[in-house]
Design an enzyme around this catalytic site. Structure first.
Site, short mmCIF file in Angstrom:
data_model
loop_
_atom_site.label_atom_id
_atom_site.label_comp_id
_atom_site.label_asym_id
_atom_site.label_seq_id
_atom_site.Cartn_x
_atom_site.Cartn_y
_atom_site.Cartn_z
N ASP A 41 0.88 -1.19 0.00
CA ASP A 41 0.00 0.00 0.00
C ASP A 41 0.91 1.23 0.00
O ASP A 41 0.95 2.00 0.92
CB ASP A 41 -0.96 0.00 1.19
CG ASP A 41 -0.27 -0.08 2.54
OD1 ASP A 41 0.89 -0.53 2.62
OD2 ASP A 41 -0.90 0.32 3.55
N ASP A 49 6.55 2.16 3.37
CA ASP A 49 6.59 1.33 2.15
C ASP A 49 7.64 1.86 1.18
O ASP A 49 8.37 1.08 0.55
CB ASP A 49 5.22 1.32 1.46
CG ASP A 49 4.14 0.70 2.33
OD1 ASP A 49 3.77 1.35 3.33
OD2 ASP A 49 3.67 -0.40 2.01
N ASP A 280 7.62 -1.71 7.58
CA ASP A 280 7.81 -2.43 6.32
C ASP A 280 9.29 -2.62 5.98
O ASP A 280 9.67 -3.62 5.36
CB ASP A 280 7.11 -1.67 5.18
CG ASP A 280 5.62 -1.55 5.42
OD1 ASP A 280 5.09 -2.27 6.29
OD2 ASP A 280 4.96 -0.73 4.75
O1 RIB Z 1 0.61 -0.99 10.95
C1 RIB Z 1 1.71 -0.61 10.17
C2 RIB Z 1 1.46 -0.94 8.71
O2 RIB Z 1 0.34 -0.20 8.24
C3 RIB Z 1 2.59 -0.60 7.79
O3 RIB Z 1 2.64 -1.53 6.73
C4 RIB Z 1 2.20 0.75 7.27
O4 RIB Z 1 2.81 1.05 6.03
C5 RIB Z 1 0.72 0.59 7.15
O5 RIB Z 1 0.43 -0.06 5.95
CA CA Z 2 2.58 -0.61 4.33
#
Ligand code: RIB
Ligand code: CA
Length: 351
Positions: A41, A49, A280
């Site tokens: 995402d 990310d 991530d």
């Molecule tokens: O809870 C943390 C996650 O949620 C991570 O992957 C952040 O990028 C969001 O997607």
């Molecule tokens: Ca993420």
């Protein structure tokens, strides 16, 4: 912005820290890179990310075959255009990007969803990434079709790094008979196991964001029998991206570090003591070098009842009454953060 706020505040009996041969050492001796699909995402840094993709594409242990996008932190369209742009900045437009699920399987927009965090429920047009939209377009094939095709073509060889809601992965499993048996491994950022240290939620009292956005998908994936390594909040709460690490990254000038600086400098200038979890990025790090973390095998399932624990991951060392569908997966609970960050900085500053 609950996750962001949390970020800013900041046994297994069998597991041991290993300073012996790490995956990185093994690779230096000529190992074949791990074939990886990067399911995300996505947003460009400071989003984790974006910082995670930087690590993945700069690591010789990984061969990033493709990026698949999903609605989560932002819309699927934003995830797609930002991923294309970061790859362009990094000179890696050769890595194809596939548009994935625009909505979770079942979870509908609610007042809570619309006000706390994430744009997974929205169809708003994506903001222009820094420097403009990438010249390269997303592929016309869907993310789910791409995942199925790639895994079928490389049975037992593909690791999926899944760092957003698990919608694409669940759809691929549901669509293609036998797919789960052909996926080598899933490295998931998601969940929080309440029965061990650091297991509170970050979006509701007990639920982690990625699992909560698409609880039904998380349940399908966790129950799939695919070997899973879970980088949940239990372990990410032991990470802390502080300014001293940031300074080391931006001290080196590359197209990627320039992007990071452009996007993060103002925040650190406003508040030099700010820090954040590396959700991530750590997930990617543990695919490169699994000895960075301690893990234990736990039975895990996901609550899909539409009540106060919607999207909660429940885990225990043994099965429990009502938890008969839980599957044993590897749950990370501790990290050698200094060693991880030393690797992170070295990789992301590579020219
Ligand atoms: O809870 C943390 C996650 O949620 C991570 O992957 C952040 O990028 C969001 O997607
Ligand atoms: Ca993420």
């Amino acid at each position: 912005m609950k996750i962001f706020c949390e970020a800013l505040l900041v046994i297994s009996a069998f597991a041991v820290w290993s300073s012996a041969t790490s995956s990185a050492d093994v690779h230096a001796q000529g190992a074949t890179p791990v074939k990886v699909i990067f399911d995300t995402d996505f947003s460009i840094p400071p989003q984790d990310d974006g910082l995670a993709l930087a690590l993945a594409i700069k690591s010789p242990e990984l061969q990033v075959l493709g990026v698949t996008t999903v609605a989560g932190n932002d819309t699927m369209q934003r995830a797609t255009s930002d991923a294309l742009r970061e790859l362009e900045i990094a000179g890696r437009s050769d890595i194809p990007v596939y548009r994935g699920a625009n909505r979770p399987l079942v979870h509908e927009k609610s007042d809570w969803a619309a006000t706390v965090h994430g744009k997974w429920w929205s169809d708003e047009a994506p903001a222009m990434p820094p420097g403009g939209f990438a010249k390269t377009q997303a592929q016309t094939e869907s993310a789910v079709s791409y995942i199925i095709r790639t895994v079928n073509a490389n049975p037992g060889e593909v690791t999926i790094i899944a760092i957003g809601p698990l919608t694409n992965i669940a759809m691929a499993i549901r669509l293609e008979p036998g797919l789960a048996q052909k996926i080598k491994k899933l490295a998931i950022m998601g969940g929080a196991i309440g029965s061990i240290d650091g297991g509170a939620g970050n979006i509701t009292p007990n639920a982690e964001f990625n699992f909560w956005v698409d609880p039904e998908a998380a349940q399908v994936v966790v129950r799939s029998g695919i070997p899973i390594s879970l980088t949940g909040l239990n372990v990410t709460r032991k990470t802390n991206f502080t300014k001293n690490w940031y300074d080391k990254i931006v001290a080196v000038d590359t197209p990627l570090t320039r992007l990071i600086k452009e996007r993060m400098d103002a925040g650190y200038a406003r508040n030099p003591t700010r820090s954040g979890q590396m959700y991530d990025e750590l997930t990617v790090g543990t695919v490169i070098d699994p000895t960075l973390v301690k893990s234990k095998d736990m039975y895990v399932d996901v609550d899909i009842n539409h009540g106060p624990d919607y999207g909660v991951s429940v885990g225990a060392m043994k099965p429990w009454e009502g938890g008969e569908n839980a599957k044993q997966i590897s749950v990370q609970y501790d990290v050698d953060f200094e060693r991880f960050m030393t690797m992170y900085v070295a990789r992301v500053t590579k020219k």
